[in-house]
Every structure is written in structure tokens, then in C-alpha cells.
Design a protein around this motif. Sequence first.
Motif, short mmCIF file in Angstrom:
data_model
loop_
_atom_site.label_atom_id
_atom_site.label_comp_id
_atom_site.label_asym_id
_atom_site.label_seq_id
_atom_site.Cartn_x
_atom_site.Cartn_y
_atom_site.Cartn_z
N ILE A 45 0.84 -1.20 0.00
CA ILE A 45 0.00 0.00 0.00
C ILE A 45 0.88 1.25 0.00
O ILE A 45 0.61 2.22 -0.73
N LEU A 46 1.95 1.22 0.79
CA LEU A 46 2.86 2.37 0.82
C LEU A 46 3.58 2.55 -0.51
O LEU A 46 3.74 3.68 -0.99
N GLY A 51 4.06 5.42 -5.61
CA GLY A 51 3.92 5.43 -7.07
C GLY A 51 3.02 6.56 -7.54
O GLY A 51 3.31 7.21 -8.55
N PHE A 52 1.93 6.78 -6.82
CA PHE A 52 1.04 7.90 -7.17
C PHE A 52 1.73 9.25 -6.94
O PHE A 52 1.61 10.16 -7.75
N MET A 59 4.90 1.60 -11.27
CA MET A 59 4.70 1.32 -9.84
C MET A 59 3.21 1.23 -9.51
O MET A 59 2.80 0.38 -8.72
N ILE A 60 2.43 2.09 -10.10
CA ILE A 60 0.99 2.08 -9.86
C ILE A 60 0.38 0.79 -10.38
O ILE A 60 -0.41 0.12 -9.70
#
Length: 83
Positions: A45-46, A51-52, A59-60
Motif C-alpha cells: 500500500i505504501l 507510485g502515485f 509502480m501504480i
Amino acid sequence: MELIGFAAAILTTAAFLPQVYKTWKTKDVSSLSLPMLLMFFIGIILWLAYGFLINSPSMIFANSITVVSSFILVYFKIKYSKE
């Protein structure tokens, strides 16, 4: 550079999916550690948030799929440990 990121994303994400499939088919979660799965899930989640933040499509992409598959493993571990 994103091409390298997508190659890494596909390989690392694909490497995780057989474990999800095997666990789903066998319902054997005895070798899965719940603390490890929870730490992995939070870590992914991190990575997804990161990535965002840096606007990295690779990464997303990878972490979106891995968040779902790791959540499924956590769910299986909780559900099948009680049986």
C-alpha cells in the motif's frame, strides 16, 4: 526508464500470483505467516501511494495488482485458518 519499471512490475507481480492460485485451490495456509502477510500488504500500500506521488505508471500498475492479490492471501489465511 518506465519500460524497465514495467518489466520489473510484470515479473514481480506475476511471480506472486501462483501462490494466490495455489492457496485458493488447496486452501492450505499453514505455511503462510499472517504477520508477514500483513507487513507485506501494508508495504505494498505504501509503495502504491509512493507510485502515485511520483506519478510512476509502472509502480501504480504493479502495486495495484499486488495489493489485491496480497489482500486475497490475507483473507485466505484468516478464513482457512479457522477450518
